[in-house]
Motif scaffolding. Structure first.
Motif: not given
Length: 360
Positions: A347-351
């Motif tokens: 997974d990955h999301a912008i901060t």
């Protein structure tokens, strides 16, 4: 891949699929900063429209969103998260969105079942001053901001790897997602262009609805008709099933297969590497936490922030493509997630800070 069934089922809510928390919901015309500098007064109520509940990817999408929402809630930025989540067709999703409008949300995060068929209800919501963010796949409505990865490029990364593995003149089968689904169409367009340019022949193509068991069966069927192929192109959510089909035929050492950045497949990848150090695969993450990235954007739009110049491509904000899992970085990437459930997607999301950078 987040998906909805090829054969739409009647609305059937899983336990807890519809969650509505109610404290101080704002009225429909109170929200919608519009990204034009006209800030609305919070706290904000956020709605979610999700048209499919039978996917672990979608469950992860909602869980990570709820966690990020809780942080904003502690800060007093938001109050309620209103979730409409069920197996629905386009008409059902239209009703979901109308329910959210009637609930008094300030913004709607939607994983759309169609790139165009929801445009009328999006316009209805926008007339009420509601911000609308589409995730996972883009829509055409001028009233919506798409916050997505480039699905065509997502597929092209795997396709380029497979084309190199099988070489010019190589013959492959393709196991795709849901026939006609916007993300599936974008992905296959991107992959097909790579195969055409590389001189790779796609001898058969079928659909397995982003489901592991169906992916295994479809791959078995395609292999029965085309036993002498050099490779398998398969989208995420089905790669483990396709691998198991190759394994049943004793072909894992002979037929190259695009993998997926999910723990179940990565475990098999690790086992194959241990048995054969030359074994190779690839996993391109399709992050469920795109929902979290969308929440960051929605909050800032509601607060009246404006996008910086050249941030949007039309009505689309393309999120950075997460780092691909490759033979070279596999050990490091697998170590980060091997304790998760087999269904867990890398997974990955912008901060929040990275979200700030998209605005003036």
């Amino acid at each position: 891949m987040g998906s909805f069934p090829h054969r739409y089922r009647a609305v059937a809510l899983a336990a807890g699929a519809l969650l509505i928390t109610t404290s101080a919901c704002s009225t429909p015309d109170a929200g919608g900063g519009g990204g034009d500098g006209a800030a609305a007064e919070g706290p904000f109520t956020i709605g979610v429209s999700n048209g499919f509940v039978g996917s672990e990817w979608r469950e992860q999408m909602l869980t990570t969103l709820e966690e990020a929402f809780a942080t904003y809630q502690e800060e007093g930025v938001v109050d309620d998260l209103v979730v409409e989540s069920a197996d629905v067709d386009v008409n059902g999703q239209i009703q979901q969105i109308r329910n959210l409008v009637n609930s008094g949300v300030d913004a709607i995060i939607v994983n759309p079942n169609s790139p165009t068929a929801l445009n009328e209800v999006f316009a209805e919501a926008a007339e009420q001053g509601i911000e609308i963010i589409a995730i996972d796949q883009a829509v055409s409505s001028e009233h919506v901001t798409n916050v997505v990865i480039d699905q065509g490029e997502w597929a092209a990364i795997s396709a380029r790897w497979l084309a190199e593995e099988v070489g010019e003149g190589g013959r492959i089968i393709a196991v795709n997602g849901v026939d006609g689904h916007p993300a599936n169409e974008a992905r296959w367009e991107g992959a097909s262009a790579v195969f055409d340019e590389a001189g790779v022949e796609v001898v058969a193509n079928d659909f397995a609805d982003w489901d592991q068991a169906t992916g295994q069966q479809v791959t078995q069927n395609l292999l029965a008709s085309h036993p002498d192929v050099d490779g398998v192109f398969v989208q995420d959510g089905m790669a483990l099933g396709a691998f198991q089909a190759l394994e049943a035929e004793g072909l894992t050492d002979e037929v190259a297969i695009t993998g997926e950045a999910r723990v179940g497949f990565m475990k098999r990848w690790a086992e194959q590497r241990e048995a054969d150090p030359d074994y190779s695969s690839i996993g391109v993450p399709n992050p469920p936490s795109g929902s979290v990235s969308a929440l960051h954007i929605a909050v800032r739009l509601l607060q009246g922030e404006e996008f910086a110049p050249d941030t949007l491509d039309g009505n689309t904000l393309y999120l950075p493509m997460p780092e691909t899992v490759t033979d070279e970085n596999f050990d490091e990437r697998f170590a980060e997630v091997e304790g998760e459930a087999d269904t867990y997607a890398v997974d990955h999301a912008i901060t929040p800070e990275e979200a700030d950078a998209y605005f003036q």
